[in-house]
Design a protein around this motif. Structure first.
Motif, PDB file in Angstrom:
ATOM      1  N   LYS A  60      30.482  36.323  40.324  1.00  0.00           N
ATOM      2  CA  LYS A  60      29.052  36.514  40.068  1.00  0.00           C
ATOM      3  C   LYS A  60      28.202  35.611  40.959  1.00  0.00           C
ATOM      4  O   LYS A  60      27.055  35.943  41.278  1.00  0.00           O
ATOM      5  CB  LYS A  60      28.731  36.218  38.600  1.00  0.00           C
ATOM      6  N   ALA A  61      28.773  34.471  41.345  1.00  0.00           N
ATOM      7  CA  ALA A  61      28.047  33.527  42.201  1.00  0.00           C
ATOM      8  C   ALA A  61      28.339  33.768  43.681  1.00  0.00           C
ATOM      9  O   ALA A  61      28.056  32.905  44.521  1.00  0.00           O
ATOM     10  CB  ALA A  61      28.422  32.094  41.814  1.00  0.00           C
ATOM     11  N   ASN A  62      28.917  34.941  43.997  1.00  0.00           N
ATOM     12  CA  ASN A  62      29.233  35.341  45.382  1.00  0.00           C
ATOM     13  C   ASN A  62      30.299  34.468  46.042  1.00  0.00           C
ATOM     14  O   ASN A  62      30.340  34.335  47.271  1.00  0.00           O
ATOM     15  CB  ASN A  62      27.961  35.348  46.247  1.00  0.00           C
ATOM     16  N   ILE A  63      31.150  33.856  45.228  1.00  0.00           N
ATOM     17  CA  ILE A  63      32.295  33.123  45.755  1.00  0.00           C
ATOM     18  C   ILE A  63      33.395  34.121  46.086  1.00  0.00           C
ATOM     19  O   ILE A  63      33.703  35.011  45.284  1.00  0.00           O
ATOM     20  CB  ILE A  63      32.797  32.083  44.726  1.00  0.00           C
ATOM     21  N   LYS A  64      33.974  33.996  47.257  1.00  0.00           N
ATOM     22  CA  LYS A  64      35.030  34.918  47.671  1.00  0.00           C
ATOM     23  C   LYS A  64      36.379  34.421  47.138  1.00  0.00           C
ATOM     24  O   LYS A  64      36.765  33.278  47.405  1.00  0.00           O
ATOM     25  CB  LYS A  64      35.082  35.021  49.201  1.00  0.00           C
ATOM     26  N   VAL A  65      37.052  35.279  46.393  1.00  0.00           N
ATOM     27  CA  VAL A  65      38.347  34.917  45.795  1.00  0.00           C
ATOM     28  C   VAL A  65      39.431  35.801  46.397  1.00  0.00           C
ATOM     29  O   VAL A  65      39.302  37.033  46.437  1.00  0.00           O
ATOM     30  CB  VAL A  65      38.319  35.079  44.268  1.00  0.00           C
ATOM     31  N   TYR A  66      40.503  35.160  46.869  1.00  0.00           N
ATOM     32  CA  TYR A  66      41.615  35.873  47.499  1.00  0.00           C
ATOM     33  C   TYR A  66      42.907  35.577  46.735  1.00  0.00           C
ATOM     34  O   TYR A  66      43.117  34.462  46.259  1.00  0.00           O
ATOM     35  CB  TYR A  66      41.792  35.420  48.955  1.00  0.00           C
ATOM     36  N   ARG A  67      43.767  36.609  46.676  1.00  0.00           N
ATOM     37  CA  ARG A  67      45.076  36.418  46.044  1.00  0.00           C
ATOM     38  C   ARG A  67      46.168  36.608  47.090  1.00  0.00           C
ATOM     39  O   ARG A  67      46.256  37.649  47.737  1.00  0.00           O
ATOM     40  CB  ARG A  67      45.240  37.386  44.868  1.00  0.00           C
ATOM     41  N   TYR A  68      46.991  35.568  47.225  1.00  0.00           N
ATOM     42  CA  TYR A  68      48.038  35.522  48.247  1.00  0.00           C
ATOM     43  C   TYR A  68      49.159  36.494  47.891  1.00  0.00           C
ATOM     44  O   TYR A  68      49.700  36.470  46.782  1.00  0.00           O
ATOM     45  CB  TYR A  68      48.578  34.102  48.350  1.00  0.00           C
ATOM     46  N   GLN A  69      49.535  37.366  48.835  1.00  0.00           N
ATOM     47  CA  GLN A  69      50.468  38.450  48.572  1.00  0.00           C
ATOM     48  C   GLN A  69      51.876  38.209  49.114  1.00  0.00           C
ATOM     49  O   GLN A  69      52.840  38.779  48.594  1.00  0.00           O
ATOM     50  CB  GLN A  69      49.934  39.759  49.195  1.00  0.00           C
ATOM     51  N   LYS A  70      52.022  37.391  50.127  1.00  0.00           N
ATOM     52  CA  LYS A  70      53.308  37.279  50.819  1.00  0.00           C
ATOM     53  C   LYS A  70      54.396  36.658  49.951  1.00  0.00           C
ATOM     54  O   LYS A  70      55.577  36.964  50.106  1.00  0.00           O
ATOM     55  CB  LYS A  70      53.123  36.454  52.102  1.00  0.00           C
ATOM     56  N   GLY A  71      54.004  35.785  49.065  1.00  0.00           N
ATOM     57  CA  GLY A  71      54.940  35.093  48.182  1.00  0.00           C
ATOM     58  C   GLY A  71      54.138  34.242  47.230  1.00  0.00           C
ATOM     59  O   GLY A  71      53.068  34.650  46.772  1.00  0.00           O
ATOM     60  N   PHE A  72      54.627  33.041  46.939  1.00  0.00           N
ATOM     61  CA  PHE A  72      53.897  32.128  46.062  1.00  0.00           C
ATOM     62  C   PHE A  72      53.293  31.018  46.901  1.00  0.00           C
ATOM     63  O   PHE A  72      53.998  30.330  47.639  1.00  0.00           O
ATOM     64  CB  PHE A  72      54.839  31.529  45.014  1.00  0.00           C
TER      65      PHE A  72
END
Length: 485
Positions: A389-401
């Motif tokens: 909501k505050a326009n923070i970009k959130v990414y989720r790492y896919q390659k592993g942990f």
């Protein structure tokens, strides 16, 4: 009387439970604890008979004021005082070497100097290491070259493939006459009796940090030493997110790719790591180690890379690392890039990130797509809508942990260490981070972050809002436990 007790044992037990619960609640209310944490404990104590008391007993005791151990014996030592005094430099001197350094950066340095007597060190050579296989290759070479002492402190230390190689090398060095001192967390580590016997016969001095009776069943038992430190001859230091276990090394047979970050440091900052190790060693060994100048040899590094070591835990008066992270976020002008495996922040960090983003700062958060903890995963997810909501970009790492714990700010500051962005790291565990005030190293850490985004998916806000109610309920449930995770 006996018959009365038999006939009414359950009622008596419930009454006794709530008497103890009310005493505990009263104790909590008289303490200056975060309101969210206070409410969590009150709910658990009053809604879950017996179970609530167990949770409070193991997780609710506040030791920051009482001090699990006293740091003064080490910090007041004449040698330590003398070394810290010699290292102490005017924070404003950083501006002479870092053209982007500003007043806020200087104030951050002063914050830590006042909070934890963490001197700003000037002459250092810092190397950022990506992943365990690269760390251990360098670490083993440095250990092989050790002449006087090797000091080690780990949260997780296992005698599996990499761990056995590590411990065998230490045994070899100990037999050669190098003094090896090893501290490992009793909950996080698993070392066989056979290996311990070999270490003992090799004259390695080792101690478990705060032993517990059943470590397998106490994975979150307060208070744990989450630090990962190696000091070799007082000249070379390692600190970061990588423990000693096959999990942290990307062997071909490993099913999951493990992405992590560590530091190799030469120079004056190693003296600060050494001081932190010695503080812990006095506690785990239950003795006072006689200090001499060999622990703090003459620094040979002439490269200027300003580094400050920040340590926090129940032994410090302030949440030093959390305060440093908070200050760096709220004073950022261009960008803040955060990587963390566990994002269960307190209100201060959430607010800092929101305010920074809404004021035009590019705030990005990189977290794992699949966590190694069901509860932590859903607790993390419960905070993401506030960020989006505050326009923070959130990414989720896919390659592993992704297990790295890093933050990069404005091409002038980066921190790498053991501290996660969660309640446990900020307030309960013993943690340690290196704060680097160097534009070249910061740009390197920034490039590393951007590279990791190539293996990550950005969360779309609209799609996130349309997730199922079942997931939202799980998130709400896990968030309730967030202060205890």
């Amino acid at each position: 009387m006996i018959e009365f007790l038999k006939d009414n044992w359950w009622t008596i037990a419930i009454v006794l439970n709530y008497i103890l619960a009310i005493i505990a609640v009263t104790t909590i209310l008289f303490k200056s604890i975060n309101p969210t944490k206070t409410l969590t404990y009150i709910i658990v104590l009053l809604v879950f008979p017996f179970f609530g008391l167990i949770v409070y007993y193991f997780f609710g005791q506040e030791y920051r004021k009482n001090k699990i151990f006293n740091r003064k014996d080490v910090l007041n030592n004449k040698l330590i005082k003398s070394i810290n005094e010699n290292l102490k430099i005017d924070p404003e001197s950083i501006a002479k070497h870092e053209t982007n350094a500003d007043e806020d950066q200087i104030r951050l340095i002063q914050l830590l100097q006042k909070n934890d007597k963490s001197p700003l060190t000037k002459y250092n050579q810092v190397e950022i290491i990506i992943n365990g296989e690269n760390k251990f290759e360098k670490l083993f070479k440095d250990i092989e070259s050790a002449k006087q002492h090797i000091h080690i402190e780990y949260y997780i230390l296992k005698d599996d493939k990499i761990g056995t190689k590590f411990l065998d090398l230490l045994c070899q060095k100990a037999k050669e006459g190098v003094k090896v001192r090893l501290s490992f967390d009793d909950v996080g580590s698993k070392i066989s009796s056979k290996m311990k016997s070999k270490m003992k016969n090799s004259k390695i001095e080792f101690h478990a940090f705060m032993p517990v009776l059943f470590p397998r069943f106490t994975g979150k038992m307060n208070y744990r030493n989450h630090r990962k430190i190696v000091i070799i001859d007082g000249e070379i230091g390692y600190v970061g997110g990588i423990n000693v276990s096959d999990t942290y090394v990307n062997y071909p047979e490993n099913k999951k790719y493990w992405r992590d970050t560590h530091l190799r440091i030469e120079g004056e900052a190693v003296f600060s790591l050494q001081t932190q190790f010695l503080t812990n060693w006095n506690f785990v060994s239950e003795s006072t180690l006689r200090l001499d100048r060999s622990f703090f040899p003459q620094n040979k590094i002439k490269t200027v890379e300003h580094v400050q070591i920040a340590a926090s835990g129940p032994d410090t008066d302030w949440a030093n690392i959390m305060e440093a992270i908070f200050f760096a976020i709220v004073t950022a002008e261009d960008y803040v890039y955060i990587t963390t495996p566990y994002f269960i922040p307190n209100d201060q960090i959430i607010t800092a990130m929101q305010v920074a983003s809404k004021s035009g700062v590019d705030v990005r958060l990189l977290i794992p797509d699949k966590s190694d903890s069901w509860t932590a995963k859903h607790a993390t997810n419960s905070y993401l809508e506030q960020l989006l909501k505050a326009n923070i970009k959130v990414y989720r790492y896919q390659k592993g942990f992704i297990h790295a714990k890093t933050m990069v700010v404005d091409d002038i500051f980066t921190t790498i260490g053991t501290c996660n962005m969660d309640y446990r790291s900020f307030n309960i565990n013993f943690e340690i981070n290196a704060l680097i005030y160097n534009k070249d190293k910061t740009k390197e850490a920034k490039a590393m972050f951007i590279k990791d985004l190539e293996n990550a998916d950005q969360i779309d806000f609209k799609r996130w809002q349309n997730r199922s109610n079942f997931l939202i309920i799980q998130e709400a449930y896990c968030r309730l436990w967030a202060p205890l995770l």
